[in-house]
Design a protein around this motif. Structure first.
Motif, short mmCIF file in Angstrom:
data_model
loop_
_atom_site.label_atom_id
_atom_site.label_comp_id
_atom_site.label_asym_id
_atom_site.label_seq_id
_atom_site.Cartn_x
_atom_site.Cartn_y
_atom_site.Cartn_z
N GLY A 168 12.01 -8.49 -5.21
CA GLY A 168 12.89 -7.59 -4.47
C GLY A 168 12.66 -6.12 -4.75
O GLY A 168 13.52 -5.28 -4.45
N GLN A 169 11.51 -5.78 -5.31
CA GLN A 169 11.21 -4.38 -5.63
C GLN A 169 10.28 -3.78 -4.58
O GLN A 169 9.50 -4.48 -3.95
N ARG A 170 10.39 -2.48 -4.40
CA ARG A 170 9.50 -1.78 -3.49
C ARG A 170 8.15 -1.51 -4.17
O ARG A 170 8.09 -1.32 -5.38
N VAL A 171 7.10 -1.51 -3.37
CA VAL A 171 5.75 -1.29 -3.88
C VAL A 171 5.10 -0.17 -3.08
O VAL A 171 4.97 -0.25 -1.85
N TRP A 172 4.67 0.88 -3.79
CA TRP A 172 4.08 2.05 -3.17
C TRP A 172 2.64 2.24 -3.62
O TRP A 172 2.33 2.06 -4.80
N LEU A 173 1.77 2.62 -2.70
CA LEU A 173 0.44 3.07 -3.06
C LEU A 173 0.49 4.56 -3.35
O LEU A 173 1.19 5.30 -2.66
N VAL A 174 -0.27 5.01 -4.35
CA VAL A 174 -0.32 6.43 -4.70
C VAL A 174 -1.79 6.78 -4.90
O VAL A 174 -2.43 6.31 -5.84
N THR A 175 -2.35 7.61 -4.01
CA THR A 175 -3.79 7.84 -4.01
C THR A 175 -4.14 9.27 -3.64
O THR A 175 -3.40 9.94 -2.92
N ALA A 176 -5.30 9.72 -4.13
CA ALA A 176 -5.82 11.03 -3.76
C ALA A 176 -6.44 11.02 -2.37
O ALA A 176 -6.70 12.07 -1.79
N ALA A 177 -6.67 9.84 -1.82
CA ALA A 177 -7.22 9.73 -0.47
C ALA A 177 -6.19 10.23 0.55
O ALA A 177 -4.99 10.31 0.25
N PRO A 178 -6.64 10.58 1.75
CA PRO A 178 -5.68 11.01 2.77
C PRO A 178 -4.57 9.98 2.99
O PRO A 178 -4.81 8.77 2.95
N VAL A 179 -3.36 10.47 3.17
CA VAL A 179 -2.22 9.56 3.30
C VAL A 179 -2.40 8.61 4.47
O VAL A 179 -1.86 7.49 4.47
N GLU A 180 -3.18 9.02 5.49
CA GLU A 180 -3.41 8.14 6.63
C GLU A 180 -4.12 6.86 6.22
O GLU A 180 -3.84 5.78 6.75
N ILE A 181 -5.07 6.96 5.28
CA ILE A 181 -5.73 5.76 4.77
C ILE A 181 -4.74 4.90 4.01
O ILE A 181 -4.66 3.68 4.20
N ALA A 182 -3.97 5.54 3.14
CA ALA A 182 -3.03 4.81 2.30
C ALA A 182 -1.99 4.06 3.13
O ALA A 182 -1.60 2.94 2.80
N ARG A 183 -1.53 4.68 4.21
CA ARG A 183 -0.53 4.03 5.05
C ARG A 183 -1.07 2.76 5.68
O ARG A 183 -0.37 1.75 5.77
N VAL A 184 -2.30 2.82 6.16
CA VAL A 184 -2.89 1.64 6.79
C VAL A 184 -3.05 0.52 5.77
O VAL A 184 -2.69 -0.65 6.05
N VAL A 185 -3.56 0.82 4.58
CA VAL A 185 -3.72 -0.20 3.55
C VAL A 185 -2.37 -0.81 3.19
O VAL A 185 -2.23 -2.03 3.10
N ALA A 186 -1.36 0.04 2.99
CA ALA A 186 -0.03 -0.46 2.64
C ALA A 186 0.53 -1.35 3.75
O ALA A 186 1.09 -2.42 3.48
N SER A 187 0.37 -0.93 4.98
CA SER A 187 0.90 -1.70 6.10
C SER A 187 0.20 -3.05 6.21
O SER A 187 0.85 -4.09 6.40
N ARG A 188 -1.13 -3.05 6.09
CA ARG A 188 -1.87 -4.30 6.23
C ARG A 188 -1.55 -5.29 5.11
O ARG A 188 -1.62 -6.50 5.31
#
Length: 296
Positions: A144-164
């Motif tokens: 039940g915890q939230r999971v966030w990606l935190v990266t130096a890459a552009p946030v647009e890349i991170a959003r896609v990876v997180a969503s997928r």
């Protein structure tokens, strides 16, 4: 002396701005309402969640679409690799790393990049996700915890990876846009080192997280500021400095690599070992397969 004293303050200000911008740009899936609302997990992406560097895979996708030349990829790859391995805060190195990162997206429309990233994930990233790290992220979700990606890459890349991957959201480097087109400037700095910690602090404040109950995962000693913020830090596929620090402080260590030896020094070891062998092979193969194609 005045200039010397001003440099750390300026870097600190840029780190705070980058962290705040990244936290503000974070998007949360409404359907992923947590049952444990005060705990979350933060995952670095490159060589922690994914083998190799995500921005290199994006460069490969841009190259395959004739939006990036081989020479540009090799130049940018070197700058990004040096920045990641050395963790340098030298102003010249930071400026070069920023410039190479922006070269990937400057002049492109945000909607165009988002579609390219979606395609590149399927083509070059999905099969490079470390199953062990993915399982750790799923454990946090199952609790039940939230999971966030935190990266130096552009946030647009991170959003896609997180969503997928069905994760909560992502924090990444925020590039300035004007009328939906990237200007070639960053908001603050790259989300690296202390900037990552600032982004996590800001997100914790806005989301009501108790950092003492949170977890963080990374492969790099560059992320010690973020790892040191939380109550449960974990080193994943760690570089030598992070492994030593983790052992000295009793942190968990997980290594999902096989047949990898983290020994030796020099540029070749830095490229193949610390920065990820997959990154080196991507650049090498592009150079070999495209010699003469675009005047490289």
């Amino acid at each position: 002396m005045g200039r010397e004293a001003a440099a750390p303050r300026d870097l600190r200000a840029r780190s705070v701005l980058a962290g705040s911008a990244s936290a503000a740009a974070a998007e949360v899936e409404a359907a992923l309402a947590p049952t444990d609302a005060t705990a979350a997990a933060f995952f670095d992406v490159d060589n922690t969640l994914m083998q190799g560097a995500s921005i290199y895979h994006l460069a490969r996708g841009l190259h395959e679409r004739d939006l990036f030349t081989t020479r540009q990829i090799v130049s940018a790859a070197w700058q990004q690799t040096w920045f990641r391995v050395a963790g340098s805060e030298d102003p010249d190195h930071v400026a070069q790393a920023r410039a190479s990162a922006l070269a990937f997206i400057a002049g492109h429309r945000a909607t165009e990049l988002e579609q390219i990233v979606e395609d590149v994930f399927d083509e070059h990233m999905a099969h490079r996700i470390w199953p062990g790290t993915r399982a750790l992220a799923q454990q946090h979700l199952d609790h039940g915890q939230r999971v966030w990606l935190v990266t130096a890459a552009p946030v647009e890349i991170a959003r896609v990876v997180a969503s997928r991957l069905g994760l909560t959201g992502a924090l990444g480097t925020v590039a300035e846009q004007r009328d939906g087109v990237y200007t070639g400037r960053l908001v603050g700095e790259m989300l690296h080192g202390e900037s990552k910690a600032e982004a996590v602090r800001e997100l914790a404040r806005t989301e009501g997280l108790d950092l003492a109950r949170c977890s963080a995962y990374s492969d790099s000693a560059n992320d010690l500021p973020m790892l040191s913020l939380v109550g449960q830090p974990c080193a994943i596929n760690p570089d030598r400095r992070l492994r030593r620090h983790a052992r000295a402080h009793g942190w968990l260590v997980r290594d999902y690599r096989t047949g990898r030896k983290l020994a030796g020094t020099g540029v070749k070891v830095a490229l193949v070992g610390a920065a990820g062998g997959a990154t080196y092979r991507v650049v090498r193969d592009l150079v070999r397969s495209n010699q003469g194609r675009d005047g490289s």
